[in-house]
Design a protein around this motif. Structure first.
Motif, mmCIF file in Angstrom:
data_model
loop_
_atom_site.group_PDB
_atom_site.id
_atom_site.type_symbol
_atom_site.label_atom_id
_atom_site.label_comp_id
_atom_site.label_asym_id
_atom_site.label_seq_id
_atom_site.Cartn_x
_atom_site.Cartn_y
_atom_site.Cartn_z
ATOM 1 N N GLY A 72 39.264 39.053 51.873
ATOM 2 C CA GLY A 72 40.656 39.513 51.870
ATOM 3 C C GLY A 72 41.651 38.489 52.365
ATOM 4 O O GLY A 72 42.825 38.533 52.038
ATOM 5 N N HIS A 73 41.175 37.547 53.194
ATOM 6 C CA HIS A 73 42.051 36.495 53.702
ATOM 7 C C HIS A 73 41.198 35.374 54.275
ATOM 8 O O HIS A 73 40.138 35.617 54.819
ATOM 9 C CB HIS A 73 42.983 37.020 54.807
ATOM 10 N N ILE A 74 41.665 34.143 54.139
ATOM 11 C CA ILE A 74 40.939 33.025 54.748
ATOM 12 C C ILE A 74 41.861 31.843 54.941
ATOM 13 O O ILE A 74 41.632 30.812 54.442
ATOM 14 C CB ILE A 74 39.685 32.656 53.911
ATOM 15 N N SER A 75 43.039 31.948 55.516
ATOM 16 C CA SER A 75 43.942 30.827 55.856
ATOM 17 C C SER A 75 43.830 29.599 54.943
ATOM 18 O O SER A 75 42.821 29.378 54.258
ATOM 19 C CB SER A 75 43.741 30.375 57.301
ATOM 20 N N ASN A 76 44.870 28.795 54.984
ATOM 21 C CA ASN A 76 44.889 27.582 54.173
ATOM 22 C C ASN A 76 44.218 26.398 54.867
ATOM 23 O O ASN A 76 44.389 25.252 54.443
ATOM 24 C CB ASN A 76 46.327 27.279 53.761
ATOM 25 N N LEU A 77 43.439 26.692 55.896
ATOM 26 C CA LEU A 77 42.613 25.640 56.503
ATOM 27 C C LEU A 77 41.328 25.451 55.703
ATOM 28 O O LEU A 77 40.561 24.522 55.958
ATOM 29 C CB LEU A 77 42.271 26.010 57.946
ATOM 30 N N TYR A 78 41.094 26.353 54.752
ATOM 31 C CA TYR A 78 39.867 26.292 53.946
ATOM 32 C C TYR A 78 40.211 26.443 52.459
ATOM 33 O O TYR A 78 41.260 26.950 52.107
ATOM 34 C CB TYR A 78 38.898 27.415 54.356
ATOM 35 N N PHE A 101 51.793 28.185 47.018
ATOM 36 C CA PHE A 101 51.862 29.643 47.077
ATOM 37 C C PHE A 101 52.394 30.142 48.417
ATOM 38 O O PHE A 101 51.956 29.702 49.477
ATOM 39 C CB PHE A 101 50.477 30.253 46.825
ATOM 40 N N GLY A 102 53.348 31.074 48.330
ATOM 41 C CA GLY A 102 53.861 31.804 49.486
ATOM 42 C C GLY A 102 53.841 33.284 49.154
ATOM 43 O O GLY A 102 52.945 33.737 48.435
ATOM 44 N N ASN A 103 54.837 34.007 49.647
ATOM 45 C CA ASN A 103 54.777 35.473 49.538
ATOM 46 C C ASN A 103 55.948 36.158 48.869
ATOM 47 O O ASN A 103 55.890 37.359 48.629
ATOM 48 C CB ASN A 103 54.661 36.072 50.932
ATOM 49 N N SER A 104 57.033 35.459 48.631
ATOM 50 C CA SER A 104 58.218 36.141 48.110
ATOM 51 C C SER A 104 59.074 35.159 47.324
ATOM 52 O O SER A 104 58.840 33.943 47.367
ATOM 53 C CB SER A 104 59.047 36.709 49.258
ATOM 54 N N PHE A 281 50.111 33.494 54.873
ATOM 55 C CA PHE A 281 49.515 34.360 53.851
ATOM 56 C C PHE A 281 49.469 33.702 52.470
ATOM 57 O O PHE A 281 48.948 34.284 51.522
ATOM 58 C CB PHE A 281 50.308 35.659 53.722
ATOM 59 N N GLY A 282 50.057 32.527 52.332
ATOM 60 C CA GLY A 282 50.221 31.903 51.015
ATOM 61 C C GLY A 282 48.900 31.723 50.291
ATOM 62 O O GLY A 282 47.949 31.206 50.855
ATOM 63 N N GLY A 283 48.860 32.151 49.025
ATOM 64 C CA GLY A 283 47.640 32.012 48.232
ATOM 65 C C GLY A 283 46.556 32.981 48.650
ATOM 66 O O GLY A 283 45.373 32.750 48.387
ATOM 67 N N SER A 287 45.882 38.704 46.475
ATOM 68 C CA SER A 287 47.073 38.500 45.641
ATOM 69 C C SER A 287 46.770 37.515 44.511
ATOM 70 O O SER A 287 47.216 37.704 43.376
ATOM 71 C CB SER A 287 48.232 37.965 46.483
ATOM 72 N N ALA A 288 46.037 36.461 44.827
ATOM 73 C CA ALA A 288 45.746 35.440 43.818
ATOM 74 C C ALA A 288 44.815 35.991 42.729
ATOM 75 O O ALA A 288 44.999 35.697 41.542
ATOM 76 C CB ALA A 288 45.140 34.202 44.473
ATOM 77 N N ALA A 289 43.829 36.808 43.124
ATOM 78 C CA ALA A 289 42.938 37.417 42.124
ATOM 79 C C ALA A 289 43.739 38.374 41.239
ATOM 80 O O ALA A 289 43.535 38.430 40.016
ATOM 81 C CB ALA A 289 41.792 38.154 42.812
ATOM 82 N N ALA A 290 44.677 39.105 41.855
ATOM 83 C CA ALA A 290 45.548 39.995 41.079
ATOM 84 C C ALA A 290 46.369 39.185 40.085
ATOM 85 O O ALA A 290 46.501 39.558 38.912
ATOM 86 C CB ALA A 290 46.472 40.771 42.019
ATOM 87 N N ALA A 291 46.910 38.055 40.536
ATOM 88 C CA ALA A 291 47.741 37.221 39.671
ATOM 89 C C ALA A 291 46.928 36.626 38.523
ATOM 90 O O ALA A 291 47.419 36.522 37.393
ATOM 91 C CB ALA A 291 48.416 36.124 40.485
ATOM 92 N N CYS A 292 45.670 36.250 38.796
ATOM 93 C CA CYS A 292 44.804 35.749 37.710
ATOM 94 C C CYS A 292 44.626 36.829 36.646
ATOM 95 O O CYS A 292 44.675 36.556 35.438
ATOM 96 C CB CYS A 292 43.441 35.326 38.254
#
Ligand code: PLP
Length: 391
Positions: A72-78, A101-104, A281-283, A287-292
């Motif tokens: 569900g989430h894994i920060s942009n450190l990975y 990618f951001g949120n709005s 929350f970016g990417g 949300s990204a799977a939904a966008a795909c």
């Protein structure tokens, strides 16, 4: 809970910053929604252009639930797969080079504003941070994107606003007169959405792109509302024969989940390095799977039908010859309808909502932004409500 119970609790516990319609929606399918009281609504608003593939689209739902059960989430450190697949899809289909990618929508625009200022700072140094925007534009609700917004009603109370924005008319002479040595970019919506569904003149847009190239200004396009198939191409700029340096997107991209961001061309891909820009929350994987899934549903064929559907709605509405409505305008399924003098767009919109057709206002007119997957039957139901209510 009943509508009355919901309204009472909303009044008590929610900041009253919205002028809501007296309607509470419980669920829906496609472009048909159901109120908590069981009343049916045809959706010509799509949550302000967000529900690009309708409500509870089965492919979208499957992608969201599958991803929610995995990560569900894994920060942009990975690294993670969904945002990377999405970036590839967006770049391949738009001819742009890389994505952030951001949120709005506002966050996407903040990103392109920072991009332009850093691009210019590195090449020309201090004193070249001004961005030209257009009258009647809308770019968001943060302090900076309000500054960028070209409508005086938004420039109240919240002083001091961010400096470094100057406004022009959508006219090349006006832009040239507004410009100085301090300019680094122009930021435009190709069809001004909130301003009234006002498409820019293609000759102006091409002149503007050329002027930007001549002066080494970045040509920034806000496709938060026009993007992701809304106007009958994946991005609206593809119909204007121009290639922006950066494009912001948001509303329809993840089909109802929060996501926004921007794409850059080859020359801007290196402007931001590690640490220059980020979003917690970016990417986000869900949300990204939904966008795909949204981009898979909105293939070339589905997007081609957007234009036909838009034309059908506009022709049908104009053929009704309703005394309260004038001409229609727009591109694809981004439709503006003129309201005759003496009638209030807000009152007409409220009447339509009450009658079971969710619609929107923009500027002094009405605005329709149905889901791009709306069916002929749903369009006909909506048109029948519109005719019966406004006759
Ligand atoms: C809606 C909109 C925005 C703001 O998007 P948010 O997601 O509300 O921040 C910015 N630009 C345009 C053109 C929009 O239509």
């Amino acid at each position: 809970m009943t509508f009355e119970e919901l309204r009472e609790l909303d009044n008590q516990y929610v900041v009253q910053s919205y002028g809501r319609s007296p309607i509470a929606i419980g669920h829906g399918l496609g472009s048909t929604l159901c109120g908590v009281d069981g009343k049916e609504y045809i959706d010509f608003a799509s949550g302000i252009g967000v529900l690009s593939v309708g409500t509870a689209n089965p492919k979208w739902q499957a992608a969201v639930t599958e991803q929610a059960g995995k990560l569900g989430h894994i920060s942009n450190l990975y690294y993670s797969e969904p945002y990377i697949r999405l970036a590839e899809k967006l770049c391949t289909r738009s001819g742009m080079a890389a994505a952030f990618f951001g949120n709005s929508g506002a966050e996407g625009n903040e990103g392109v504003i920072k991009l332009a200022r850093k691009y210019s700072w590195e090449k020309y140094g201090e004193g070249r941070g001004t961005i030209i925007t257009l009258n009647r534009s809308f770019h968001g609700r943060t302090i900076t994107t309000l500054s960028a917004t070209g409508q005086d009603v938004f420039h109240k109370y919240f002083f001091p606003f961010t400096e470094g924005f100057r406004r022009a008319e959508p006219d090349i002479n006006s832009v040239q007169q507004t410009a100085g040595h301090d300019v680094c970019a122009v930021l435009v919506e190709l069809v001004q959405g909130e301003g009234g569904v006002l498409p820019l003149d293609p000759v102006f847009v091409q002149d503007l792109a050329r002027l930007c190239a001549d002066r080494d200004w970045l040509f920034l396009v806000d496709e938060v509302q026009t993007g992701i198939g809304r106007t009958g191409s994946l991005f609206c700029f593809q119909q204007y024969g121009v290639q922006p340096d950066a494009v912001s997107f948001a509303k329809g991209v993840a089909g109802g989940l929060p996501m926004g961001g921007f794409l850059v061309n080859e020359r801007c891909r290196k402007v931001f390095g590690p640490g220059d820009h980020a979003s917690t929350f970016g990417g986000n994987p869900v949300s990204a799977a939904a966008a795909c899934a949204v981009l898979d549903i909105l293939d070339e064929e589905a997007i081609a039908r957007v234009k036909e559907k838009g034309q059908y709605l506009r022709d049908s509405i104009e053929a009704m010859n309703l005394p309260c409505l004038g001409r229609t305008r727009g591109m694809g399924l981004m439709i503006g309808i003129e309201v005759t003098e003496g009638f209030s767009n807000k009152k007409l919109c409220a009447k339509l909502n009450q009658a079971g057709l969710l619609s929107l206002t923009a500027g002094p007119g009405l605005r329709l932004l149905p889901p791009l997957t709306i069916t002929k039957e749903e369009m006909d139901k909506g048109l029948a409500i519109l005719k019966a209510t406004l006759s």
